[in-house]
Design a protein around this motif. Structure first.
Motif, PDB file in Angstrom:
ATOM      1  N   VAL A  38       0.839  -1.198   0.000  1.00 35.73           N
ATOM      2  CA  VAL A  38       0.000   0.000   0.000  1.00 35.73           C
ATOM      3  C   VAL A  38       0.877   1.251   0.000  1.00 35.73           C
ATOM      4  CG1 VAL A  38      -1.673   1.322   1.340  1.00 35.73           C
ATOM      5  CG2 VAL A  38      -1.878  -1.149   1.213  1.00 35.73           C
ATOM      6  N   ASP A  39       0.601   2.144  -0.938  1.00 34.76           N
ATOM      7  CA  ASP A  39       1.269   3.445  -0.962  1.00 34.76           C
ATOM      8  C   ASP A  39       0.365   4.421  -0.213  1.00 34.76           C
ATOM      9  OD1 ASP A  39       2.669   5.751  -1.462  1.00 34.76           O
ATOM     10  OD2 ASP A  39       2.152   5.845  -3.588  1.00 34.76           O
ATOM     11  N   PRO A  40       0.782   4.909   0.941  1.00 36.72           N
ATOM     12  CA  PRO A  40      -0.110   5.752   1.745  1.00 36.72           C
ATOM     13  C   PRO A  40      -0.323   7.162   1.194  1.00 36.72           C
ATOM     14  CG  PRO A  40       2.030   5.589   2.790  1.00 36.72           C
ATOM     15  CD  PRO A  40       2.051   4.664   1.606  1.00 36.72           C
ATOM     16  N   GLN A  41       0.555   7.625   0.312  1.00 35.31           N
ATOM     17  CA  GLN A  41       0.452   9.008  -0.149  1.00 35.31           C
ATOM     18  C   GLN A  41      -0.894   9.352  -0.791  1.00 35.31           C
ATOM     19  OE1 GLN A  41       2.373  11.621   0.466  1.00 35.31           O
ATOM     20  NE2 GLN A  41       3.571  10.264   1.782  1.00 35.31           N
ATOM     21  N   PRO A  42      -1.400   8.545  -1.744  1.00 38.37           N
ATOM     22  CA  PRO A  42      -2.710   8.896  -2.314  1.00 38.37           C
ATOM     23  C   PRO A  42      -3.836   8.885  -1.279  1.00 38.37           C
ATOM     24  CG  PRO A  42      -1.611   7.254  -3.674  1.00 38.37           C
ATOM     25  CD  PRO A  42      -0.798   7.412  -2.428  1.00 38.37           C
ATOM     26  N   LEU A  43      -3.749   7.974  -0.312  1.00 37.41           N
ATOM     27  CA  LEU A  43      -4.776   7.915   0.729  1.00 37.41           C
ATOM     28  C   LEU A  43      -4.726   9.161   1.608  1.00 37.41           C
ATOM     29  CD1 LEU A  43      -4.296   4.191   1.785  1.00 37.41           C
ATOM     30  CD2 LEU A  43      -6.062   5.129   0.284  1.00 37.41           C
ATOM     31  N   ILE A  44      -3.523   9.582   1.949  1.00 35.47           N
ATOM     32  CA  ILE A  44      -3.371  10.777   2.780  1.00 35.47           C
ATOM     33  C   ILE A  44      -3.845  12.012   2.025  1.00 35.47           C
ATOM     34  CG2 ILE A  44      -1.672  12.280   3.885  1.00 35.47           C
ATOM     35  CD1 ILE A  44      -0.055   9.691   4.494  1.00 35.47           C
ATOM     36  N   ARG A  45      -3.448  12.122   0.761  1.00 31.13           N
ATOM     37  CA  ARG A  45      -3.880  13.281  -0.036  1.00 31.13           C
ATOM     38  C   ARG A  45      -5.392  13.339  -0.151  1.00 31.13           C
ATOM     39  NH1 ARG A  45       0.473  11.828  -3.767  1.00 31.13           N
ATOM     40  NH2 ARG A  45       2.263  13.070  -3.149  1.00 31.13           N
ATOM     41  N   ALA A  46      -6.014  12.199  -0.403  1.00 31.23           N
ATOM     42  CA  ALA A  46      -7.475  12.154  -0.536  1.00 31.23           C
ATOM     43  C   ALA A  46      -8.142  12.573   0.772  1.00 31.23           C
ATOM     44  CB  ALA A  46      -7.925  10.758  -0.942  1.00 31.23           C
ATOM     45  N   GLU A  47      -7.599  12.134   1.897  1.00 28.37           N
ATOM     46  CA  GLU A  47      -8.155  12.476   3.201  1.00 28.37           C
ATOM     47  C   GLU A  47      -8.014  13.971   3.467  1.00 28.37           C
ATOM     48  OE1 GLU A  47     -10.286  11.353   6.049  1.00 28.37           O
ATOM     49  OE2 GLU A  47      -9.991   9.896   4.492  1.00 28.37           O
ATOM     50  N   VAL A  48      -6.854  14.534   3.168  1.00 26.24           N
ATOM     51  CA  VAL A  48      -6.631  15.970   3.377  1.00 26.24           C
ATOM     52  C   VAL A  48      -7.527  16.785   2.450  1.00 26.24           C
ATOM     53  CG1 VAL A  48      -4.925  17.830   3.114  1.00 26.24           C
ATOM     54  CG2 VAL A  48      -4.290  15.695   4.263  1.00 26.24           C
ATOM     55  N   ASP A  49      -7.613  16.381   1.189  1.00 26.48           N
ATOM     56  CA  ASP A  49      -8.478  17.092   0.245  1.00 26.48           C
ATOM     57  C   ASP A  49      -9.934  17.059   0.695  1.00 26.48           C
ATOM     58  OD1 ASP A  49      -6.331  17.747  -1.329  1.00 26.48           O
ATOM     59  OD2 ASP A  49      -6.700  16.181  -2.828  1.00 26.48           O
ATOM     60  N   ALA A  50     -10.386  15.906   1.159  1.00 26.93           N
ATOM     61  CA  ALA A  50     -11.770  15.772   1.621  1.00 26.93           C
ATOM     62  C   ALA A  50     -12.026  16.666   2.834  1.00 26.93           C
ATOM     63  CB  ALA A  50     -12.078  14.318   1.958  1.00 26.93           C
ATOM     64  N   HIS A  51     -11.037  16.759   3.712  1.00 31.16           N
ATOM     65  CA  HIS A  51     -11.183  17.617   4.894  1.00 31.16           C
ATOM     66  C   HIS A  51     -11.325  19.082   4.492  1.00 31.16           C
ATOM     67  CE1 HIS A  51     -10.572  19.304   8.861  1.00 31.16           C
ATOM     68  NE2 HIS A  51      -9.629  20.074   8.342  1.00 31.16           N
ATOM     69  N   PHE A  52     -10.449  19.550   3.606  1.00 31.89           N
ATOM     70  CA  PHE A  52     -10.467  20.963   3.245  1.00 31.89           C
ATOM     71  C   PHE A  52     -11.589  21.303   2.278  1.00 31.89           C
ATOM     72  CE2 PHE A  52      -6.204  20.768   5.050  1.00 31.89           C
ATOM     73  CZ  PHE A  52      -6.285  21.864   5.882  1.00 31.89           C
ATOM     74  N   ASP A  53     -12.153  20.305   1.600  1.00 28.29           N
ATOM     75  CA  ASP A  53     -13.309  20.567   0.742  1.00 28.29           C
ATOM     76  C   ASP A  53     -14.528  20.971   1.560  1.00 28.29           C
ATOM     77  OD1 ASP A  53     -11.956  20.137  -1.596  1.00 28.29           O
ATOM     78  OD2 ASP A  53     -12.646  18.070  -1.852  1.00 28.29           O
ATOM     79  N   THR A  54     -14.550  20.586   2.825  1.00 26.14           N
ATOM     80  CA  THR A  54     -15.705  20.890   3.671  1.00 26.14           C
ATOM     81  C   THR A  54     -15.623  22.286   4.290  1.00 26.14           C
ATOM     82  OG1 THR A  54     -14.671  19.904   5.632  1.00 26.14           O
ATOM     83  CG2 THR A  54     -16.021  18.460   4.247  1.00 26.14           C
ATOM     84  N   ILE A  55     -14.488  22.956   4.128  1.00 26.75           N
ATOM     85  CA  ILE A  55     -14.326  24.293   4.709  1.00 26.75           C
ATOM     86  C   ILE A  55     -15.041  25.313   3.832  1.00 26.75           C
ATOM     87  CG2 ILE A  55     -12.679  26.125   5.222  1.00 26.75           C
ATOM     88  CD1 ILE A  55     -10.674  23.971   5.990  1.00 26.75           C
TER      89      ILE A  55
END
Length: 89
Positions: A38-55
């Protein structure tokens, strides 16, 4: 009566990683194989993007207008809205 083996445990009562590796070698091998692939980078990016999309940037305008340092607050707000982070506030 069969005795339970002594398990290595951390003070909270949960098993440590070493205890799992020692007591469940097949499970440990499966987990290592799974996590190695598992490459964690895409998962982390998706999580961060999803968080900031809600702002909602507009909800911060009142804070910007009443800030002690309006210039810095305005610069931070601009960075929030544009997504262009310069590393400073």
């Amino acid at each position: 009566m069969k005795q339970q083996p002594e398990f290595e445990a951390i003070p909270s009562g949960e098993f440590s990683a070493a205890a799992v590796a020692q007591c469940y070698p097949d499970l440990n091998a499966d987990m290592v194989d799974l996590l190695t692939d598992v490459d964690p980078q895409p998962l982390i990016r998706a999580e961060v993007d999803a968080h900031f999309d809600t702002i909602d940037a507009l909800s911060y305008l009142d804070d910007v207008m009443t800030a002690d340092d309006p210039e810095a607050a305005s610069a931070a707000f601009e960075q929030l809205v544009t997504g262009e982070w310069d590393g400073e506030l």
